[in-house]
Design a protein around this motif. Structure first.
Motif, PDB file in Angstrom:
ATOM      1  N   UNK A  19     -28.211 -21.444 -33.730  1.00  0.00           N
ATOM      2  CA  UNK A  19     -28.534 -22.352 -32.625  1.00  0.00           C
ATOM      3  C   UNK A  19     -28.129 -21.729 -31.294  1.00  0.00           C
ATOM      4  N   UNK A  20     -26.931 -21.167 -31.250  1.00  0.00           N
ATOM      5  CA  UNK A  20     -26.460 -20.543 -30.012  1.00  0.00           C
ATOM      6  C   UNK A  20     -27.363 -19.388 -29.606  1.00  0.00           C
ATOM      7  N   UNK A  21     -27.694 -18.522 -30.536  1.00  0.00           N
ATOM      8  CA  UNK A  21     -28.556 -17.381 -30.214  1.00  0.00           C
ATOM      9  C   UNK A  21     -29.897 -17.831 -29.667  1.00  0.00           C
ATOM     10  N   UNK A  22     -30.467 -18.851 -30.296  1.00  0.00           N
ATOM     11  CA  UNK A  22     -31.788 -19.309 -29.838  1.00  0.00           C
ATOM     12  C   UNK A  22     -31.683 -19.953 -28.449  1.00  0.00           C
ATOM     13  N   UNK A  23     -30.651 -20.763 -28.240  1.00  0.00           N
ATOM     14  CA  UNK A  23     -30.494 -21.416 -26.935  1.00  0.00           C
ATOM     15  C   UNK A  23     -30.334 -20.387 -25.822  1.00  0.00           C
ATOM     16  N   UNK A  24     -29.577 -19.331 -26.094  1.00  0.00           N
ATOM     17  CA  UNK A  24     -29.374 -18.301 -25.084  1.00  0.00           C
ATOM     18  C   UNK A  24     -30.659 -17.533 -24.789  1.00  0.00           C
ATOM     19  N   UNK A  25     -31.543 -17.441 -25.774  1.00  0.00           N
ATOM     20  CA  UNK A  25     -32.794 -16.707 -25.585  1.00  0.00           C
ATOM     21  C   UNK A  25     -33.887 -17.548 -24.947  1.00  0.00           C
ATOM     22  N   UNK A  26     -33.678 -18.862 -24.880  1.00  0.00           N
ATOM     23  CA  UNK A  26     -34.693 -19.789 -24.369  1.00  0.00           C
ATOM     24  C   UNK A  26     -34.616 -19.851 -22.847  1.00  0.00           C
TER      25      UNK A  26
END
Length: 242
Positions: A17-24
């Motif tokens: 979740x953290x990785x995706x949020x940072x990439x969004x």
């Protein structure tokens, strides 16, 4: 732009979740509440240590100054991925981590939103949770109880919205595999690989789960909720394809 609070960011689901949020690109800021710092660093990432010397109570009660800071900075959602296996702790500790921490935090976060700009709380539950607590497993009862109590809070508190997501088996992202327990990690990888082949409907890749959760935190996909305020594994996979 969305600003998201994340818990459980060092776990299988939470780290994805953290990785995706940072990439969004539509997420402008992420604050992680955790005991340990996240595995990654990023210009839009802030780590808030709980517990700490300043906030020794930890997750027993989210400190009011942290809530005030998040509100002042315009945070509008939380993805609650904090959790632990029922096999690793006592019953009382499992109830505390799974139910008490989540509902206490939700009550604190509920003061941030307004009826016109509600605070969205995405609760990471799991397939098999039963809100009537009819399931045999402790996991089923306590996750279900937490879902139910969060729904009650959302009905009572204007400006607070909740959705519970129930992923099935979560297959870890490649970068997280080396961090997993030396027994549990290999076991999950082997069993997950087999289940993905013979029973794919009960599995979800952690990056897909992450995408669905971040979408929900941004206010998208809420129409997929059922009457209990739940989005099950199949619909989470559907959201991830959008």
């Amino acid at each position: 732009m969305s600003k998201i609070v994340i818990t459980g960011a060092t776990g299988n689901a939470g780290s994805a979740v953290l990785n995706y949020a940072l990439s969004d690109s539509s997420v402008s800021a992420v604050s992680v509440l955790s005991r340990r710092p996240p595995f990654v660093t990023h210009p839009k990432l802030t780590h808030i240590a709980l517990p700490s010397a300043e906030h020794p109570q930890g997750f027993d009660e989210i400190p009011s100054d942290i809530i005030a800071k998040l509100k002042a900075e315009g945070y509008n959602s939380c993805i609650w991925a904090l959790g632990i296996s029922q096999t690793l702790v006592s019953k009382d500790e499992y109830v505390k981590i799974t139910h008490t921490y989540a509902t206490s935090a939700a009550k604190a976060f509920s003061t941030i939103g307004t009826p016109t700009n509600p605070f969205r709380f995405v609760y990471m539950s799991g397939e098999g949770a039963e809100q009537d607590e009819s399931g045999r497993a402790l996991f089923s009862k306590i996750k279900g109880r937490t879902e139910k109590d969060l729904n009650i809070l959302a009905k009572e508190q204007a400006g607070f919205e909740v959705v519970s997501v129930r992923p099935g088996g979560i297959y870890p992202a490649p970068d997280h595999i080396p961090r997993m327990h030396w027994i549990g990690g290999p076991l999950l990888r082997v069993s997950g690989t087999i289940l993905k082949l013979v029973y794919p409907s009960i599995m979800i890749d952690s990056p897909d789960l992450a995408k669905a959760c971040v979408m929900l935190a941004k206010g998208k996909g809420w129409e997929e909720k059922d009457a209990q305020g739940v989005i099950a594994n199949a619909k989470l996979k559907k959201l991830a394809k959008e």
